[in-house]
Write a protein that holds these residues in place. Structure first.
Motif, mmCIF file in Angstrom:
data_model
loop_
_atom_site.group_PDB
_atom_site.id
_atom_site.type_symbol
_atom_site.label_atom_id
_atom_site.label_comp_id
_atom_site.label_asym_id
_atom_site.label_seq_id
_atom_site.Cartn_x
_atom_site.Cartn_y
_atom_site.Cartn_z
ATOM 1 N N MET A 1 -6.351 5.412 -3.560
ATOM 2 C CA MET A 1 -5.848 5.626 -2.207
ATOM 3 C C MET A 1 -4.942 6.847 -2.143
ATOM 4 S SD MET A 1 -3.413 3.274 0.211
ATOM 5 C CE MET A 1 -1.954 3.949 -0.565
ATOM 6 N N LEU A 2 -4.076 7.020 -3.134
ATOM 7 C CA LEU A 2 -3.123 8.123 -3.107
ATOM 8 C C LEU A 2 -3.734 9.438 -3.578
ATOM 9 C CD1 LEU A 2 0.082 6.341 -4.466
ATOM 10 C CD2 LEU A 2 -0.432 6.957 -2.105
ATOM 11 N N THR A 3 -4.793 9.381 -4.369
ATOM 12 C CA THR A 3 -5.394 10.612 -4.878
ATOM 13 C C THR A 3 -6.574 11.086 -4.046
ATOM 14 O OG1 THR A 3 -6.759 9.302 -6.395
ATOM 15 C CG2 THR A 3 -4.666 10.143 -7.238
ATOM 16 N N MET B 1 1.733 13.306 -1.796
ATOM 17 C CA MET B 1 2.748 13.540 -2.824
ATOM 18 C C MET B 1 3.619 14.747 -2.498
ATOM 19 S SD MET B 1 0.370 12.896 -6.186
ATOM 20 C CE MET B 1 -0.811 11.548 -6.225
ATOM 21 N N THR B 2 3.043 15.743 -1.830
ATOM 22 C CA THR B 2 3.799 16.962 -1.521
ATOM 23 C C THR B 2 4.367 16.955 -0.108
ATOM 24 O OG1 THR B 2 1.714 18.039 -0.890
ATOM 25 C CG2 THR B 2 2.481 18.341 -3.154
ATOM 26 N N SER B 3 3.590 16.433 0.844
ATOM 27 C CA SER B 3 4.056 16.440 2.231
ATOM 28 C C SER B 3 5.030 15.306 2.529
ATOM 29 C CB SER B 3 2.863 16.354 3.192
ATOM 30 O OG SER B 3 2.132 15.158 2.977
ATOM 31 N N ASN B 4 4.879 14.192 1.818
ATOM 32 C CA ASN B 4 5.770 13.041 2.027
ATOM 33 C C ASN B 4 6.256 12.514 0.677
ATOM 34 O OD1 ASN B 4 5.448 12.256 5.124
ATOM 35 N ND2 ASN B 4 3.417 12.775 4.345
ATOM 36 N N PRO B 5 7.047 13.301 -0.037
ATOM 37 C CA PRO B 5 7.501 12.832 -1.360
ATOM 38 C C PRO B 5 8.372 11.586 -1.281
ATOM 39 C CG PRO B 5 8.689 14.819 -0.705
ATOM 40 C CD PRO B 5 7.584 14.625 0.293
ATOM 41 N N LEU C 1 7.968 9.088 0.738
ATOM 42 C CA LEU C 1 7.065 7.945 0.819
ATOM 43 C C LEU C 1 6.440 7.649 -0.537
ATOM 44 C CD1 LEU C 1 5.370 5.853 2.429
ATOM 45 C CD2 LEU C 1 3.720 7.681 2.838
ATOM 46 N N PHE C 2 5.985 8.688 -1.224
ATOM 47 C CA PHE C 2 5.300 8.489 -2.499
ATOM 48 C C PHE C 2 6.228 7.874 -3.541
ATOM 49 C CE2 PHE C 2 4.220 10.141 -6.735
ATOM 50 C CZ PHE C 2 2.974 9.566 -6.897
ATOM 51 N N GLY D 1 9.108 6.506 -3.031
ATOM 52 C CA GLY D 1 9.581 5.204 -2.553
ATOM 53 C C GLY D 1 8.583 4.105 -2.839
ATOM 54 N N LEU D 2 7.285 4.454 -2.747
ATOM 55 C CA LEU D 2 6.236 3.490 -3.074
ATOM 56 C C LEU D 2 6.270 3.127 -4.552
ATOM 57 C CD1 LEU D 2 3.851 2.032 -1.689
ATOM 58 C CD2 LEU D 2 2.403 3.923 -2.408
ATOM 59 N N ILE D 3 6.467 4.137 -5.399
ATOM 60 C CA ILE D 3 6.556 3.875 -6.840
ATOM 61 C C ILE D 3 7.773 2.994 -7.146
ATOM 62 C CG2 ILE D 3 6.809 4.927 -9.109
ATOM 63 C CD1 ILE D 3 4.099 5.415 -7.800
ATOM 64 N N ALA D 4 8.908 3.333 -6.525
ATOM 65 C CA ALA D 4 10.120 2.544 -6.771
ATOM 66 C C ALA D 4 9.969 1.117 -6.260
ATOM 67 C CB ALA D 4 11.321 3.216 -6.105
ATOM 68 N N SER D 5 9.238 0.959 -5.145
ATOM 69 C CA SER D 5 9.064 -0.386 -4.592
ATOM 70 C C SER D 5 8.285 -1.287 -5.537
ATOM 71 C CB SER D 5 8.362 -0.301 -3.240
ATOM 72 O OG SER D 5 7.012 0.112 -3.388
ATOM 73 N N MET D 6 7.398 -0.695 -6.345
ATOM 74 C CA MET D 6 6.662 -1.514 -7.312
ATOM 75 C C MET D 6 7.610 -2.106 -8.349
ATOM 76 S SD MET D 6 3.276 0.834 -7.933
ATOM 77 C CE MET D 6 2.253 1.381 -6.563
ATOM 78 N N TRP D 7 8.534 -1.287 -8.849
ATOM 79 C CA TRP D 7 9.505 -1.790 -9.822
ATOM 80 C C TRP D 7 10.430 -2.824 -9.180
ATOM 81 C CZ3 TRP D 7 9.502 -0.434 -14.971
ATOM 82 C CH2 TRP D 7 8.684 0.636 -15.332
ATOM 83 N N VAL D 8 10.952 -2.476 -8.007
ATOM 84 C CA VAL D 8 11.874 -3.396 -7.336
ATOM 85 C C VAL D 8 11.158 -4.683 -6.947
ATOM 86 C CG1 VAL D 8 13.365 -3.695 -5.327
ATOM 87 C CG2 VAL D 8 13.304 -1.496 -6.505
ATOM 88 N N GLY D 9 9.920 -4.550 -6.458
ATOM 89 C CA GLY D 9 9.170 -5.730 -6.042
ATOM 90 C C GLY D 9 8.902 -6.684 -7.188
ATOM 91 N N ASN D 10 8.495 -6.150 -8.334
ATOM 92 C CA ASN D 10 8.240 -7.019 -9.486
ATOM 93 C C ASN D 10 9.524 -7.666 -9.991
ATOM 94 O OD1 ASN D 10 5.289 -6.883 -10.477
ATOM 95 N ND2 ASN D 10 5.751 -4.764 -9.995
#
Length: 332
Positions: free
Chosen positions: A150-152, A180-184, A186-187, A189-198
């Motif tokens: 989805m992201l790539t 990744m470049t236009s909305n860093p 969001l990107f 934050g999405l990665i961080a949400s995976m760690w925080v969510g788990n």
């Protein structure tokens, strides 16, 4: 189902000429059918009708007290290798489009059944901890890696990612590598949400597991009216339009018919999301090539992607591969 989703995605205003199409002179359809309307009708209300059509006793999940919810030391020891195997398998299969994470769960269960366990362990189907740890680890890993296509590429591999693409589109964000470049924010934050969510899953699930089990004892006759009310409010407040509520009711019947016919509604959602994106880029490419369809075969990148897609279709349709897929979904 994908073709039906593609056709539903054509109900909007033409992006090139600006002329409404397939709207049947209904002003609300000139902007297209709402993504939330289809998702809520097919997956939300449709599921409620299906559950109401079942006997009352089959709708109740738990009717007795559940005890012994915490895993023992032996359970942790037995589950650890299964967790590693399930995580590795789910990470690979989760990238595949068309329910890779779901396939990973069944494949991990099949793998654990064929793996040798300790002597005297509980048989599968009677509470073997490996039969839970492996598929759950594969499912969680597949849910994480399903973000990769989805992201790539901007391609949702499953219905959940299609919901994510729909949410991003509503907010005016174009899914793809430019995120990744236009909305860093969001990107990352999405990665961080995976760690925080788990981490939050561990914190909430283990101490509060008794409360979650208690929620399953609530009778369905009390749950479904609340679900209907909140879903109806959500559909109306989307555009403050009662037309969306009527459309949701129509797609509720469609979802119920799909269930009766044994059709999987998730591909419809994928086709509905990808259809307008595919059409827009197809027509843009044809405009740049002055209507020359051979540009898709002469350009190395597009030709390579077409060949890869064709090879994937051929491989999946091979009898040996098809038999393995069906075997992975069989549960003893």
């Amino acid at each position: 189902m994908i073709i039906l989703g593609l056709l539903l995605g054509q109900i909007n205003t033409d992006v090139i000429s600006g002329v409404p199409r397939y709207s049947f002179d209904i002003p609300e359809l000139t902007d297209g059918i709402g993504f939330v309307v289809i998702a809520m009708g097919v997956f939300g209300f449709g599921e409620i009708i299906v559950n109401l059509g079942q006997p009352a006793e089959s709708r109740e999940v738990f009717t007795k007290d559940v005890k012994g919810l915490w895993p023992t030391k032996q359970d942790v020891k037995d589950a650890f290798p299964a967790v590693l195997r399930g995580t590795a398998l789910g990470s690979i299969l989760g990238v595949l489009p068309g329910g890779g994470a779901l396939l990973a769960s069944f494949a991990a269960y099949t793998l654990e059944k064929k793996s040798r366990g300790r002597k005297g362990e509980v048989p599968f189907g009677q509470g073997n901890i490996r039969g839970v740890a492996g598929p759950e680890s594969a499912n969680n890993a597949g849910a994480q890696t399903s973000f990769i296509p989805m992201l790539t590429l901007g391609i949702p591999p499953n219905a959940v990612m299609a919901l994510m693409v729909g949410a991003m589109t509503i907010k005016g964000i174009q899914p793809g590598p430019q995120v990744m470049t236009s909305n860093p924010q969001l990107f990352w934050g999405l990665i961080a949400s995976m760690w925080v969510g788990n981490a939050m899953l561990v914190i909430l699930n283990l101490p509060l597991i008794g409360i979650w089990i208690k929620l399953l004892t609530v009778p369905y006759r009390f749950l479904f009216p609340a679900i209907v009310v909140f879903c109806g409010i959500g559909c109306y407040t989307l555009n403050n339009s009662s037309f969306d509520v009527y459309m949701t009711a129509a797609f509720t019947l469609v979802g119920y018919v799909f269930y009766k016919l044994g059709c999987e509604p998730a591909p419809l959602l994928l086709g509905f999301i990808l259809g307008p994106m595919m059409e827009e880029n197809l027509r843009r490419a044809l405009l740049l090539s002055r209507g020359d369809w051979t540009t898709f075969a002469t350009r190395p990148l597009s030709a390579g992607l077409l060949v890869a897609a064709l090879l994937m279709i051929v491989v999946v349709m091979l009898p040996s591969i098809k038999a393995k897929r069906e075997e992975a979904f069989v549960e003893d």
